[in-house]
Design an enzyme around this catalytic site. Structure first.
Site, PDB file in Angstrom:
ATOM      1  N   CYS A 113       0.810  -1.221   0.000  1.00 19.04           N
ATOM      2  CA  CYS A 113       0.000   0.000   0.000  1.00 19.04           C
ATOM      3  C   CYS A 113       0.844   1.273   0.000  1.00 19.04           C
ATOM      4  O   CYS A 113       0.365   2.337  -0.393  1.00 19.04           O
ATOM      5  CB  CYS A 113      -0.941   0.005   1.201  1.00 19.04           C
ATOM      6  SG  CYS A 113      -2.048  -1.421   1.260  1.00 19.04           S
ATOM      7  N   ASN A 143     -10.158   0.083  -0.045  1.00 24.30           N
ATOM      8  CA  ASN A 143      -8.699   0.094  -0.011  1.00 24.30           C
ATOM      9  C   ASN A 143      -8.179  -0.439  -1.345  1.00 24.30           C
ATOM     10  O   ASN A 143      -8.259  -1.634  -1.615  1.00 24.30           O
ATOM     11  CB  ASN A 143      -8.209  -0.776   1.157  1.00 24.30           C
ATOM     12  CG  ASN A 143      -6.702  -0.764   1.305  1.00 24.30           C
ATOM     13  OD1 ASN A 143      -5.966  -0.349   0.421  1.00 24.30           O
ATOM     14  ND2 ASN A 143      -6.227  -1.248   2.444  1.00 24.30           N
ATOM     15  N   HIS A 145      -3.027   7.184   2.420  1.00 30.35           N
ATOM     16  CA  HIS A 145      -3.525   5.907   1.902  1.00 30.35           C
ATOM     17  C   HIS A 145      -4.934   5.681   2.423  1.00 30.35           C
ATOM     18  O   HIS A 145      -5.208   5.838   3.618  1.00 30.35           O
ATOM     19  CB  HIS A 145      -2.603   4.783   2.359  1.00 30.35           C
ATOM     20  CG  HIS A 145      -3.144   3.423   2.134  1.00 30.35           C
ATOM     21  ND1 HIS A 145      -3.723   3.040   0.938  1.00 30.35           N
ATOM     22  CD2 HIS A 145      -3.197   2.330   2.947  1.00 30.35           C
ATOM     23  CE1 HIS A 145      -4.110   1.781   1.035  1.00 30.35           C
ATOM     24  NE2 HIS A 145      -3.809   1.327   2.238  1.00 30.35           N
TER      25      HIS A 145
END
Length: 335
Positions: A128, A292, A262
């Protein structure tokens, strides 16, 4: 901090090169899966997911929509936004944990799709945090004169590594891609990447990982996560890179225009901002719409906020992320 370069012919000091964002782009698959849709598949509910994560829906790639396909669409949009073509690019970095193939690099497939016939193209794996690592890496190429213009792409098809029977993970992730074009300029007027700070600590592998791979099981595997441990680490430990990025640039949270983290979990994002003294109205949030999307989440959010008019020239933008491993990083960009 950048130092002034010396002109060898005239023995004079000239401004340092800066990596300036000149275009953004994104791509989301057409298929939208809502929390209600997932509730028909696993034991969950819209209320449970929203309360714990802030996610309301996510996009899922169709058959044939590979990571390189999504990445190429986002990259093309970024090039169009910058008024450039593939001929203008000499570096392509694709941050991804879901490559099309073990090899060649997904970045090379994006490069080919865009008709780019020069320069280098490679993948970067920091889960990520990959896009932040990609921006920092591209910045080093550009500010040293090794490249002139770079495409930095975050692209993921996480739906293909999810265990759709595991309600603790399958509700969290989505597919998508985002991209920026960075250009080396010596007349940047204060714009560009001002600082970056990166960290990794491989001792935390078991907290967020995929239980497969060509060198271990010979299979793709599925994502596994210890959600509580990830939450605690994300809020309690990763603020060091943000503090360092501010210190490198000689700036503070008060100077910040936008915080673009993020997009993993709304509670993590807000708790981290509160800890750092970043006002919540400065946070760009897209996790409710996208879920996500791992390395794609920051460039997707940047593109949304720039196109809706929030991010403007002169704004100070902080990007920040943590990924499996753990790896984490932050970068400050003057738009």
């Amino acid at each position: 901090m950048a130092t002034l370069r010396t002109d060898p012919d005239q023995s004079r000091r000239v401004p340092p090169l800066r990596s300036v964002v000149v275009g953004t782009g994104s791509c989301l698959p057409e298929q939208v899966v809502t929390n209600a849709d997932l509730a028909e598949r696993v034991d969950t509910s819209d209320e449970w997911i929203v309360q714990r994560t802030g996610i309301r829906q996510r996009h899922i790639a169709a058959p044939g929509e590979t990571t390189s396909v999504l990445g190429a669409r986002a990259a093309r949009a970024a090039l169009d936004d910058a008024g450039l073509t593939g001929d203008d690019i000499d570096l392509v970095i694709c941050a991804t944990s879901t490559p099309d193939h073990t090899f060649p690099a997904t970045a090379t497939q994006i490069q080919a799709a865009l008709g780019i016939g020069q320069g280098a193209a490679f993948d970067l794996q920091a889960v990520c945090a990959g896009f932040v690592f990609g921006v920092s890496t591209a910045d080093k190429f550009l500010t040293t004169g090794a490249a002139r213009r770079a495409l930095v792409i975050g692209a993921e098809t996480f739906s293909r590594i999810l265990d759709w029977e595991d309600r603790t993970t399958c509700v969290l992730f989505g597919d998508g891609a985002g991209a920026i074009v960075l250009e080396a300029r010596d007349d940047a007027e204060g714009q560009g990447v001002l600082s970056s700070s990166l960290r990794s600590d491989g001792r935390h592998r078991e907290k967020l990982y995929v239980n497969g791979g060509p060198g271990s099981t010979g299979t793709v595997g599925h994502l596994r996560m210890e959600g509580r441990d990830v939450f605690r680490f994300a809020v309690g430990q990763v603020t060091d890179v943000i503090v360092e990025a501010f210190a490198q640039a000689g700036l503070t949270a008060d100077d910040l225009t936008w915080f673009v983290p993020h997009q993993a979990n709304r509670r993590i994002i807000e708790a981290s901002a509160d800890k750092l003294g970043i006002a919540r109205e400065k946070i760009v949030l897209t996790v409710d719409r996208h879920g996500n999307t791992s390395a794609a989440s920051i460039p997707l959010a940047l593109d949304v906020a720039r196109r809706d008019g929030r991010i403007r020239k002169g704004d100070l933008v902080m990007i920040e992320a943590i990924g499996g491993g753990f790896s984490w990083g932050a970068a400050l960009i003057r738009w």
